[in-house]
Design an enzyme around this catalytic site. Structure first.
Site, PDB file in Angstrom:
ATOM      1  N   TYR A 164       0.836  -1.208   0.000  1.00  0.00           N
ATOM      2  CA  TYR A 164       0.000   0.000   0.000  1.00  0.00           C
ATOM      3  C   TYR A 164       0.870   1.258   0.000  1.00  0.00           C
ATOM      4  O   TYR A 164       0.626   2.202  -0.761  1.00  0.00           O
ATOM      5  CB  TYR A 164      -0.904  -0.044   1.237  1.00  0.00           C
ATOM      6  CG  TYR A 164      -1.890   1.084   1.372  1.00  0.00           C
ATOM      7  CD1 TYR A 164      -3.042   1.116   0.609  1.00  0.00           C
ATOM      8  CD2 TYR A 164      -1.684   2.091   2.311  1.00  0.00           C
ATOM      9  CE1 TYR A 164      -3.974   2.139   0.766  1.00  0.00           C
ATOM     10  CE2 TYR A 164      -2.601   3.110   2.480  1.00  0.00           C
ATOM     11  CZ  TYR A 164      -3.742   3.137   1.704  1.00  0.00           C
ATOM     12  OH  TYR A 164      -4.651   4.147   1.863  1.00  0.00           O
ATOM     13  N   LYS A 168       1.051   4.107  -2.918  1.00  0.00           N
ATOM     14  CA  LYS A 168       0.663   5.481  -2.608  1.00  0.00           C
ATOM     15  C   LYS A 168       1.808   6.467  -2.823  1.00  0.00           C
ATOM     16  O   LYS A 168       1.589   7.605  -3.252  1.00  0.00           O
ATOM     17  CB  LYS A 168       0.158   5.568  -1.166  1.00  0.00           C
ATOM     18  CG  LYS A 168      -1.199   4.891  -0.945  1.00  0.00           C
ATOM     19  CD  LYS A 168      -2.253   5.432  -1.893  1.00  0.00           C
ATOM     20  CE  LYS A 168      -3.665   4.986  -1.516  1.00  0.00           C
ATOM     21  NZ  LYS A 168      -4.670   5.469  -2.489  1.00  0.00           N
TER      22      LYS A 168
END
Length: 308
Positions: A164, A168
């Site tokens: 993640y 991001k």
């Protein structure tokens, strides 16, 4: 100043619940026509697009205009079909909110690479697919507002979220390049870094703080980032009605002479290298290159103004 979106058309991905739903409702309430996209509303991306249809129903009940779309943002063909449908229905698209996301949290040692890839496919490539499908359209119309949804996990790190966080943080490079390629054609690209109580974070936050971090406390920032007078190349942090800008700075650093260009010299100068005094923001990659050239030339007495 009143921010309105009358005559504007927006696509919001991952808009069935949580932040995306709040963003879609917020845009519609201020006059935008909205494509509410969602494939599934479970945190792992499974489910159905029924939630998107419910958001459309809410928008229409309030007198707005919206259509639902269940495209998988990780599938470029489905995304292109969504964009084609939006243009066929509304004539054009002005705003893209890349919000869709999934979680596959585990420590890096225990994480399967398939789970790493899945998160990259949705967060990063999903944003790339949607933006690419609209890019020429926005270039031709000389208007566009694009937001990527980043996260503190990508900017600062968060245990168990290597996939993640990587996805991001990649948004930064994408935003910076697209800003350079699109700003002269009226396209403004920004990032939103939300801290919200959603299906993806509710298990990680104390129950007492959940009401403070409702998605509706984030959406005003999103609406500002896609407005007519929106900023560009901005990372806007948002949560609980609090808003702040995140910037990346580079320290002044040091230039090492030819006879002492060693790792020992780098370590010996580490305090100076990390000294924040005189740090500055780099507008682009070659600004950093030019800074290093200038410092190296100054140290060696080389005039950069000389011509062959």
């Amino acid at each position: 100043m009143t921010i309105r979106f009358d005559g504007r058309v927006a696509i919001v991905t991952g808009a069935g619940v949580g932040l995306g739903r709040s963003h879609a409702l917020g845009l519609a309430a201020r006059g935008a026509k909205v494509v509410v996209n969602d494939l599934g509303v479970a945190t792992d991306g499974t489910g159905s697009s029924d939630a998107a249809k419910q958001v459309v129903h809410e928008i229409r009940e309030a007198g707005g205009h919206a259509i639902a779309n269940g495209a998988n943002v990780a599938n470029a063909d489905q995304v292109q079909a969504m964009v084609d449908e939006a243009i066929a229905e509304f004539g054009h698209v002005d705003i893209l909110v890349n919000n869709a996301g999934i979680l596959r949290d585990k420590t890096f040692a225990k994480m399967h690479l398939d789970d790493f890839q899945s998160v990259l496919d949705v967060h990063l490539m999903g944003s790339v697919n949607c933006t690419h499908a609209l890019w020429r359209h926005m270039i031709e119309r000389e208007y566009g507002r694009i937001v990527f949804t980043t996260s503190a996990s990508g900017m600062y790190g968060n245990f168990g979220q290597a996939n993640y966080g990587a996805a991001k943080s990649a948004m930064l490079g994408l935003m910076n390049v697209l800003h350079q390629e699109g700003h002269r054609k009226g396209i403004r690209v920004n990032m939103l870094a939300p801290t919200a109580a959603t299906r993806m974070t509710e298990a990680l936050l104390p129950p007492a703080v959940l009401p403070l971090l409702a998605p509706e406390t984030i959406t005003p920032g999103l609406l500002a980032l896609v407005s007519e007078d929106a900023p560009a190349k901005m990372i806007l942090g948002a949560g609980g009605g609090c808003f702040a800008e995140t910037k990346i700075y580079e320290t002044e650093g040091v230039a090492l002479p030819d006879d002492d260009m060693t790792p020992e010299a780098v370590m010996a100068n580490m305090a100076r290298i990390r000294d924040p005094q005189g740090q500055q923001e780099m507008p682009g990659a070659f600004d950093q290159t030019n800074k290093y050239i200038r410092k190296a030339a100054d140290l060696r007495g080389i005039s950069l103004d000389q011509k062959d």
